[in-house]
Write an enzyme that holds these catalytic residues in place. Structure first.
Site, PDB file in Angstrom:
ATOM      1  N   HIS A  75       0.814  -1.222   0.000  1.00  0.00           N
ATOM      2  CA  HIS A  75       0.000   0.000   0.000  1.00  0.00           C
ATOM      3  C   HIS A  75       0.844   1.268   0.000  1.00  0.00           C
ATOM      4  O   HIS A  75       0.341   2.339  -0.334  1.00  0.00           O
ATOM      5  CB  HIS A  75      -0.892   0.030   1.253  1.00  0.00           C
ATOM      6  CG  HIS A  75      -1.738  -1.189   1.423  1.00  0.00           C
ATOM      7  ND1 HIS A  75      -1.489  -2.138   2.400  1.00  0.00           N
ATOM      8  CD2 HIS A  75      -2.822  -1.615   0.746  1.00  0.00           C
ATOM      9  CE1 HIS A  75      -2.400  -3.092   2.316  1.00  0.00           C
ATOM     10  NE2 HIS A  75      -3.218  -2.804   1.321  1.00  0.00           N
ATOM     11  N   CYS A  97       3.781  -1.370  -3.947  1.00  0.00           N
ATOM     12  CA  CYS A  97       3.406  -1.734  -5.308  1.00  0.00           C
ATOM     13  C   CYS A  97       3.927  -0.698  -6.297  1.00  0.00           C
ATOM     14  O   CYS A  97       3.902   0.509  -6.028  1.00  0.00           O
ATOM     15  CB  CYS A  97       1.878  -1.840  -5.401  1.00  0.00           C
ATOM     16  SG  CYS A  97       1.241  -2.036  -7.066  1.00  0.00           S
ATOM     17  N   HIS A 125      -7.959   3.830   4.781  1.00  0.00           N
ATOM     18  CA  HIS A 125      -7.194   2.839   4.017  1.00  0.00           C
ATOM     19  C   HIS A 125      -5.721   3.259   3.991  1.00  0.00           C
ATOM     20  O   HIS A 125      -5.416   4.453   3.904  1.00  0.00           O
ATOM     21  CB  HIS A 125      -7.747   2.743   2.596  1.00  0.00           C
ATOM     22  CG  HIS A 125      -7.207   1.617   1.782  1.00  0.00           C
ATOM     23  ND1 HIS A 125      -5.954   1.651   1.213  1.00  0.00           N
ATOM     24  CD2 HIS A 125      -7.745   0.407   1.461  1.00  0.00           C
ATOM     25  CE1 HIS A 125      -5.743   0.515   0.557  1.00  0.00           C
ATOM     26  NE2 HIS A 125      -6.812  -0.257   0.698  1.00  0.00           N
ATOM     27  N   GLU A 127      -3.378   3.072   1.733  1.00  0.00           N
ATOM     28  CA  GLU A 127      -2.830   3.693   0.517  1.00  0.00           C
ATOM     29  C   GLU A 127      -3.045   5.210   0.502  1.00  0.00           C
ATOM     30  O   GLU A 127      -2.083   5.967   0.291  1.00  0.00           O
ATOM     31  CB  GLU A 127      -3.413   3.045  -0.739  1.00  0.00           C
ATOM     32  CG  GLU A 127      -2.770   3.562  -2.014  1.00  0.00           C
ATOM     33  CD  GLU A 127      -3.315   2.906  -3.270  1.00  0.00           C
ATOM     34  OE1 GLU A 127      -3.289   3.566  -4.332  1.00  0.00           O
ATOM     35  OE2 GLU A 127      -3.767   1.742  -3.206  1.00  0.00           O
ATOM     36  N   CYS A 192      -4.938   0.781 -11.173  1.00  0.00           N
ATOM     37  CA  CYS A 192      -3.987  -0.117 -11.828  1.00  0.00           C
ATOM     38  C   CYS A 192      -4.709  -1.043 -12.807  1.00  0.00           C
ATOM     39  O   CYS A 192      -5.884  -1.367 -12.647  1.00  0.00           O
ATOM     40  CB  CYS A 192      -3.182  -0.912 -10.808  1.00  0.00           C
ATOM     41  SG  CYS A 192      -4.038  -2.288 -10.049  1.00  0.00           S
TER      42      CYS A 192
END
Length: 203
Positions: A75, A97, A125, A127, A192
């Site tokens: 994340h 990532c 979250h 990310e 993504c």
């Protein structure tokens, strides 16, 4: 300095974590959940990787023992987390990532060029937490239409981007709502490809 081993997807991130757990003799800590799956967490523990279960990753670093290894999950983390890790001294493995790394680089560039960034993501979250940490006060989190309606950005230089793992359709609707409010905003859709393909296959 963290060793950077960018993960391509969740399966790759799990493989990296297992490898780090097996190859490092000291305690190995995963900073937050890699994926929200108890079977995966149990399997990682079997490979020597302990979970630091903390929503606040800066505070979570206090649980990492000196001389151990900390893994940043796929994340991504904020610059403040990386700075604290360097100050505390554990070895770090950055498994962020590659798509998230690209978003971090994009946001850094936009901020450097004087933009305010509207970031579409989910509160709580990890990310968005990592991305927003690149520009507190200049990155505006939007999760739903009501958030768009509350925006009050005086700058004419506005860019829109998003969390990499969101629903394509929900993201498109929020991008359009933001562009109606700020017609000159530039759009950088960062969902993504793997996420898009999974969503389209499910439909």
């Amino acid at each position: 300095v963290a060793a950077i081993i960018a993960a391509k997807d969740e399966a790759d991130a799990i493989r990296i974590a297992k490898h780090v757990g097996e190859e490092n003799p000291g305690p190995v800590h995963m900073l937050g959940y890699l994926v929200h799956n108890t079977h995966v967490t149990d399997e990682l523990q079997e490979h020597g990787v302990g979970l630091v279960d903390a929503d606040d990753r800066i505070a979570g670093l206090d649980q990492v023992k000196t001389g151990g290894t900390v893994i940043f999950t796929a994340h991504g983390v904020s610059p403040a987390v990386k700075a604290k890790e360097r100050a505390l001294g554990p070895k770090a493995v950055d498994a962020t990532c590659s798509d998230v790394i690209r978003t971090h680089d994009l946001v850094d560039r936009l901020l450097g060029e004087g933009y305010e960034v509207v970031y579409i993501g989910l509160r709580g979250h990890p990310e968005p937490e990592g991305v927003i940490g690149h520009g507190p006060g200049r990155i505006h989190l939007v999760q739903e239409l009501a958030d768009v309606e509350k925006l009050a950005i005086p700058s004419e230089k506005i860019a829109i981007t998003c969390q990499t793992t969101l629903s394509v359709w929900d993201t498109d609707s929020l991008i359009e709502a933001t562009r109606l409010r700020y017609p000159r905003a530039e759009v950088y859709n960062e969902i993504c490809r793997a996420t898009q393909e999974r969503q389209e296959a499910a439909v």
